[in-house]
Scaffold this active site. Structure first.
Site, PDB file in Angstrom:
ATOM      1  N   ASN A 121      19.360  10.366 -14.426  1.00 13.81           N
ATOM      2  CA  ASN A 121      20.028   9.068 -14.281  1.00 13.81           C
ATOM      3  C   ASN A 121      19.052   7.934 -14.596  1.00 13.81           C
ATOM      4  O   ASN A 121      19.448   6.852 -15.005  1.00 13.81           O
ATOM      5  CB  ASN A 121      20.617   8.884 -12.858  1.00 13.81           C
ATOM      6  CG  ASN A 121      19.638   9.219 -11.741  1.00 13.81           C
ATOM      7  OD1 ASN A 121      18.561   9.762 -11.976  1.00 13.81           O
ATOM      8  ND2 ASN A 121      20.021   8.905 -10.513  1.00 13.81           N
ATOM      9  N   ALA A 122      17.770   8.193 -14.422  1.00 14.69           N
ATOM     10  CA  ALA A 122      16.748   7.176 -14.688  1.00 14.69           C
ATOM     11  C   ALA A 122      16.508   7.051 -16.186  1.00 14.69           C
ATOM     12  O   ALA A 122      16.639   8.014 -16.928  1.00 14.69           O
ATOM     13  CB  ALA A 122      15.444   7.574 -13.998  1.00 14.69           C
ATOM     14  N   HIS A 138      13.433   5.060 -18.391  1.00 12.48           N
ATOM     15  CA  HIS A 138      12.273   4.177 -18.349  1.00 12.48           C
ATOM     16  C   HIS A 138      11.769   3.972 -19.775  1.00 12.48           C
ATOM     17  O   HIS A 138      11.486   4.938 -20.475  1.00 12.48           O
ATOM     18  CB  HIS A 138      11.166   4.785 -17.481  1.00 12.48           C
ATOM     19  CG  HIS A 138      11.611   5.103 -16.086  1.00 12.48           C
ATOM     20  ND1 HIS A 138      10.967   5.991 -15.274  1.00 12.48           N
ATOM     21  CD2 HIS A 138      12.650   4.637 -15.354  1.00 12.48           C
ATOM     22  CE1 HIS A 138      11.596   6.063 -14.107  1.00 12.48           C
ATOM     23  NE2 HIS A 138      12.622   5.259 -14.138  1.00 12.48           N
ATOM     24  N   GLN A 180      15.113   4.506 -10.051  1.00 14.32           N
ATOM     25  CA  GLN A 180      16.176   3.676  -9.485  1.00 14.32           C
ATOM     26  C   GLN A 180      15.542   2.473  -8.758  1.00 14.32           C
ATOM     27  O   GLN A 180      14.451   2.074  -9.105  1.00 14.32           O
ATOM     28  CB  GLN A 180      17.074   4.478  -8.533  1.00 14.32           C
ATOM     29  CG  GLN A 180      17.978   5.510  -9.230  1.00 14.32           C
ATOM     30  CD  GLN A 180      17.291   6.795  -9.622  1.00 14.32           C
ATOM     31  OE1 GLN A 180      16.667   7.457  -8.798  1.00 14.32           O
ATOM     32  NE2 GLN A 180      17.388   7.183 -10.885  1.00 14.32           N
ATOM     33  N   ARG A 192      25.112   1.116 -21.182  1.00 14.62           N
ATOM     34  CA  ARG A 192      26.088   0.166 -20.625  1.00 14.62           C
ATOM     35  C   ARG A 192      25.467  -1.221 -20.495  1.00 14.62           C
ATOM     36  O   ARG A 192      24.290  -1.336 -20.142  1.00 14.62           O
ATOM     37  CB  ARG A 192      26.528   0.619 -19.222  1.00 14.62           C
ATOM     38  CG  ARG A 192      27.409   1.833 -19.218  1.00 14.62           C
ATOM     39  CD  ARG A 192      27.765   2.236 -17.791  1.00 14.62           C
ATOM     40  NE  ARG A 192      26.632   2.781 -17.062  1.00 14.62           N
ATOM     41  CZ  ARG A 192      26.671   3.136 -15.783  1.00 14.62           C
ATOM     42  NH1 ARG A 192      27.775   2.979 -15.087  1.00 14.62           N
ATOM     43  NH2 ARG A 192      25.604   3.659 -15.201  1.00 14.62           N
ATOM     44  N   MET A 229       9.736  -9.839 -16.703  1.00 12.31           N
ATOM     45  CA  MET A 229      10.744 -10.620 -17.461  1.00 12.31           C
ATOM     46  C   MET A 229      10.564 -12.134 -17.295  1.00 12.31           C
ATOM     47  O   MET A 229      11.549 -12.872 -17.367  1.00 12.31           O
ATOM     48  CB  MET A 229      12.175 -10.256 -17.008  1.00 12.31           C
ATOM     49  CG  MET A 229      12.443  -8.798 -16.944  1.00 12.31           C
ATOM     50  SD  MET A 229      12.635  -8.190 -18.616  1.00 12.31           S
ATOM     51  CE  MET A 229      13.255  -6.574 -18.290  1.00 12.31           C
TER      52      MET A 229
HETATM   53  P1  GDP Z   1      12.738   0.996 -15.434  1.00  6.90           P
HETATM   54  O1  GDP Z   1      13.920   1.899 -15.362  1.00  6.90           O
HETATM   55  O2  GDP Z   1      12.465   0.284 -14.159  1.00  6.90           O
HETATM   56  O3  GDP Z   1      11.496   1.669 -15.960  1.00  6.90           O
HETATM   57  O4  GDP Z   1      13.132  -0.149 -16.475  1.00  6.90           O
HETATM   58  P2  GDP Z   1      13.841   0.055 -17.903  1.00  6.90           P
HETATM   59  O5  GDP Z   1      12.845   0.599 -18.842  1.00  6.90           O
HETATM   60  O6  GDP Z   1      15.133   0.767 -17.750  1.00  6.90           O
HETATM   61  O7  GDP Z   1      14.228  -1.438 -18.244  1.00  6.90           O
HETATM   62  C1  GDP Z   1      13.267  -2.434 -18.446  1.00  6.90           C
HETATM   63  C2  GDP Z   1      13.408  -2.954 -19.890  1.00  6.90           C
HETATM   64  O8  GDP Z   1      12.731  -4.177 -20.022  1.00  6.90           O
HETATM   65  C3  GDP Z   1      12.771  -2.033 -20.923  1.00  6.90           C
HETATM   66  O9  GDP Z   1      13.523  -2.094 -22.103  1.00  6.90           O
HETATM   67  C4  GDP Z   1      11.386  -2.633 -21.109  1.00  6.90           C
HETATM   68  O10 GDP Z   1      10.849  -2.347 -22.398  1.00  6.90           O
HETATM   69  C5  GDP Z   1      11.684  -4.088 -20.984  1.00  6.90           C
HETATM   70  N1  GDP Z   1      10.622  -4.929 -20.414  1.00  6.90           N
HETATM   71  C6  GDP Z   1       9.662  -4.601 -19.524  1.00  6.90           C
HETATM   72  N2  GDP Z   1       8.950  -5.695 -19.145  1.00  6.90           N
HETATM   73  C7  GDP Z   1       9.486  -6.729 -19.810  1.00  6.90           C
HETATM   74  C8  GDP Z   1       9.209  -8.128 -19.833  1.00  6.90           C
HETATM   75  O11 GDP Z   1       8.348  -8.651 -19.127  1.00  6.90           O
HETATM   76  N3  GDP Z   1       9.972  -8.887 -20.675  1.00  6.90           N
HETATM   77  C9  GDP Z   1      10.956  -8.368 -21.450  1.00  6.90           C
HETATM   78  N4  GDP Z   1      11.631  -9.191 -22.248  1.00  6.90           N
HETATM   79  N5  GDP Z   1      11.259  -7.057 -21.436  1.00  6.90           N
HETATM   80  C10 GDP Z   1      10.531  -6.261 -20.626  1.00  6.90           C
HETATM   81  P1  IMO Z   2      16.054   3.596 -13.363  1.00  5.11           P
HETATM   82  O1  IMO Z   2      15.029   4.597 -12.850  1.00  5.11           O
HETATM   83  C1  IMO Z   2      19.811   1.483 -12.844  1.00  5.11           C
HETATM   84  C2  IMO Z   2      22.978   3.585 -10.706  1.00  5.11           C
HETATM   85  C3  IMO Z   2      24.202   3.922 -11.534  1.00  5.11           C
HETATM   86  C4  IMO Z   2      25.283   3.849 -10.477  1.00  5.11           C
HETATM   87  C5  IMO Z   2      24.577   4.403  -9.245  1.00  5.11           C
HETATM   88  C6  IMO Z   2      24.862   5.883  -8.980  1.00  5.11           C
HETATM   89  O2  IMO Z   2      16.147   3.513 -14.833  1.00  5.11           O
HETATM   90  O3  IMO Z   2      15.821   2.279 -12.689  1.00  5.11           O
HETATM   91  P2  IMO Z   2      24.043   8.102 -10.176  1.00  5.11           P
HETATM   92  O4  IMO Z   2      24.194   8.574 -11.595  1.00  5.11           O
HETATM   93  O5  IMO Z   2      22.625   7.977  -9.719  1.00  5.11           O
HETATM   94  O6  IMO Z   2      24.892   8.862  -9.202  1.00  5.11           O
HETATM   95  O7  IMO Z   2      24.678   6.617 -10.178  1.00  5.11           O
HETATM   96  O8  IMO Z   2      23.187   4.233  -9.458  1.00  5.11           O
HETATM   97  N1  IMO Z   2      21.698   4.061 -11.254  1.00  5.11           N
HETATM   98  C7  IMO Z   2      20.815   3.280 -11.880  1.00  5.11           C
HETATM   99  N2  IMO Z   2      20.889   1.986 -12.221  1.00  5.11           N
HETATM  100  N3  IMO Z   2      18.693   2.187 -13.118  1.00  5.11           N
HETATM  101  C8  IMO Z   2      18.591   3.486 -12.750  1.00  5.11           C
HETATM  102  O9  IMO Z   2      17.451   4.195 -12.868  1.00  5.11           O
HETATM  103  C9  IMO Z   2      19.702   4.108 -12.134  1.00  5.11           C
HETATM  104  N4  IMO Z   2      19.958   5.346 -11.681  1.00  5.11           N
HETATM  105  C10 IMO Z   2      21.181   5.307 -11.130  1.00  5.11           C
HETATM  106  O10 IMO Z   2      24.409   2.992 -12.568  1.00  5.11           O
HETATM  107  O11 IMO Z   2      25.599   2.503 -10.200  1.00  5.11           O
HETATM  108 MG    MG Z   3      15.777   2.128 -16.251  1.00  8.27          MG
END
Ligand code: GDP
Ligand code: IMO
Ligand code: MG
Length: 438
Positions: free
Chosen positions: A38-39, A41, A226, A305, A333
């Site tokens: 579900n994660a 990164h 998450q 999404r 951000m």
């Molecule tokens: P995580 O699940 O917590 O690891 O976060 P995600 O990777 O799902 O989402 C963070 C998004 O923001 C990714 O597409 C990163 O490349 C991007 N990102 C991270 N830091 C920054 C920032 O400081 N500014 C912008 N514009 N994007 C960032």
């Molecule tokens: P990272 O690690 C954002 C959300 C789903 C849903 C709820 C339950 O990238 O931050 P699940 O599939 O876990 O049963 O869904 O949790 N969700 C996340 N939202 N980032 C995530 O992981 C998520 N993992 C689960 O969108 O609302």
């Molecule tokens: Mg993420």
């Protein structure tokens, strides 16, 4: 032994992966301790982008051992794809260990997730990632239908799958899947036996490996997935994930006692996002939210999404920061919020005519709260190339300082773009940020 945690303090996607990648070279071990595929990164360095779901974001650093600990639920097909993808990108994955204790996600979990997610709770669907996460954790807690990774190497594996499939086919029809294709035990056994073989070299008793490492004085970075508001016990239940995604989950999921943890870095965005259903007090379902989504490219790494967007919620983050034991904040951000003409921070809620600053427990109450905002003029400055915090406009510094003040924890990192290089560390170097100076 220094143990440091990186925990998302909102609803996920706070850019935990980026921070873990930055810190990893300072640690002997990076340990992912919860959740599953579900994660999502995203880690960006120069022209290369890595997308990780199950593999810890420390994998980019060949010197660090990356551990997938017992609290994770593992889809073996997904991790094999991920391993192949990383190898194709030129990375070594020899430094990965997967606990034999992780619970395995099977096709019946994904089928159950689809059927259950279609049902509404409190008038709304949870909006899960449909990766079978909730049903797999249900079976882990229920025990009768659970299969751990280590079980896939035992003689009775095929028989266990046969008996579980028989029960699950009946359960799937019972929960409304009359027209779903019945699961075929023999096909699943063949597919999963292939996965077991492909993963064999990674599988280990990671609990003893890490406990020994602790005894030897090794350092461990615990990588959250998450966010704390999605925590099964402490989040916005029932619109949560199925594990302890706040700081309280670190010891349970990893097997490392809390006394070895001496630093918790809470990761936050300068605004808020949420994917899926559930209450979101500061949501801006309007032009402001749309602008944040486009500027921040707020589309899910796992499901694609569009993320729901809104203002920074200091009530929520103060709660999750306390719950997670955060000792530092990493504020991401800042480049995105810097392009917004007028920005807001929620400093309290109004509920039934009363001003409150404690985060309510009930999802219906959370739907009813009215955020009380402080409004700031924007600073309209491109920060994406800024490497020195002193060069931030005073208004941006005031915004950062106000967040630290409201949450009650110092900001030690400010991020101004997705790239590893677009990170401003406010402590005396990354070693101090990692918590390795003491
Ligand atoms: P995580 O699940 O917590 O690891 O976060 P995600 O990777 O799902 O989402 C963070 C998004 O923001 C990714 O597409 C990163 O490349 C991007 N990102 C991270 N830091 C920054 C920032 O400081 N500014 C912008 N514009 N994007 C960032
Ligand atoms: P990272 O690690 C954002 C959300 C789903 C849903 C709820 C339950 O990238 O931050 P699940 O599939 O876990 O049963 O869904 O949790 N969700 C996340 N939202 N980032 C995530 O992981 C998520 N993992 C689960 O969108 O609302
Ligand atoms: Mg993420």
């Amino acid at each position: 032994m220094p143990g440091t945690c990186v925990i998302g303090l909102q609803w996920g996607d706070e850019a935990k992966g980026k921070l873990v990648d930055l810190l990893a070279p300072n640690f002997d071990i990076v340990c992912r301790f919860l959740g599953g595929s579900n994660a999502g990164h995203t880690v960006v360095t120069g022209d290369t982008t890595y997308k990780l779901h199950l593999i810890p974001s420390g994998i980019l650093n060949a010197e660090t051992t990356n551990v997938i600990a017992p609290g994770v639920v593992l889809n073996p097909g997904t991790i094999i794809d991920e391993l192949n993808g990383l190898t194709a990108q030129g990375l070594t994955t020899d430094n990965l260990l997967i606990s034999e204790r992780v619970h395995v996600v099977f096709p019946w979990h994904i089928a159950e997730d689809k059927l259950l997610n279609a049902k509404k709770i409190k008038g709304e669907s949870i909006g899960t990632t449909l990766r079978g996460i909730g049903p797999c954790y249900c079976d882990k807690v229920g025990r009768s239908f659970a299969i751990r990774l280590g079980d896939m190497y035992r003689d009775d594996f095929a028989d266990r799958v046969r008996s579980i499939v028989e029960a699950k086919n009946a359960i799937l029809i019972g929960i409304g899947g009359d027209d779903s294709e019945p699961l075929e035990a023999e096909a699943i056994i063949a597919e999963y036996s292939g996965y077991a073989e492909a993963l064999k070299s990674y599988v280990r008793d990671t609990t003893h490996f890490m406990l020994d490492a602790v005894d030897d004085g090794c350092s461990i970075l615990f990588e959250g997935a998450q966010g704390a508001l999605l925590d099964i016990d402490h989040g916005t239940f029932p619109f949560v994930t199925s594990s302890n995604s706040s700081g309280v989950g670190v010891s349970g999921g990893s097997g490392i006692p809390a006394r070895h943890i001496n630093k918790v870095i809470g990761v936050i965005k300068a605004y808020s996002t949420r994917v899926g259903g559930g209450p979101f007090p500061t949501e801006q379902d309007n032009e402001d939210g749309q602008r944040l989504r486009e500027l921040g490219n707020e589309y899910g790494t796992t499901t694609g999404r569009p993320r729901r967007c809104g203002w920074f919620d200091a009530v929520a983050v103060r709660y999750t920061s306390r719950l997670s034991g955060a000792t530092a904040l990493s504020l991401m951000m800042m480049d995105v919020i810097s392009q917004i003409p007028e920005v807001k921070i929620c400093v309290a809620y109004e509920l039934d005519g009363e001003r409150i600053t404690n985060f309510p427990c009930d999802a219906d109450d959370l739907r009813r709260v009215k955020p009380i905002y402080e409004t700031y003029a924007g600073w309209d400055t491109d920060l994406t190339n800024t490497t020195n915090y002193d060069e931030f406009p005073q208004a941006a510094k005031d915004y950062v300082a106000r967040i630290a003040e409201l949450v009650g924890v110092p900001v030690e990192v400010v991020s101004v773009g997705p790239d590893r290089a677009q990170t401003i560390v406010l402590t005396d170097g990354v070693t101090a940020l990692a918590g390795l100076n003491s």
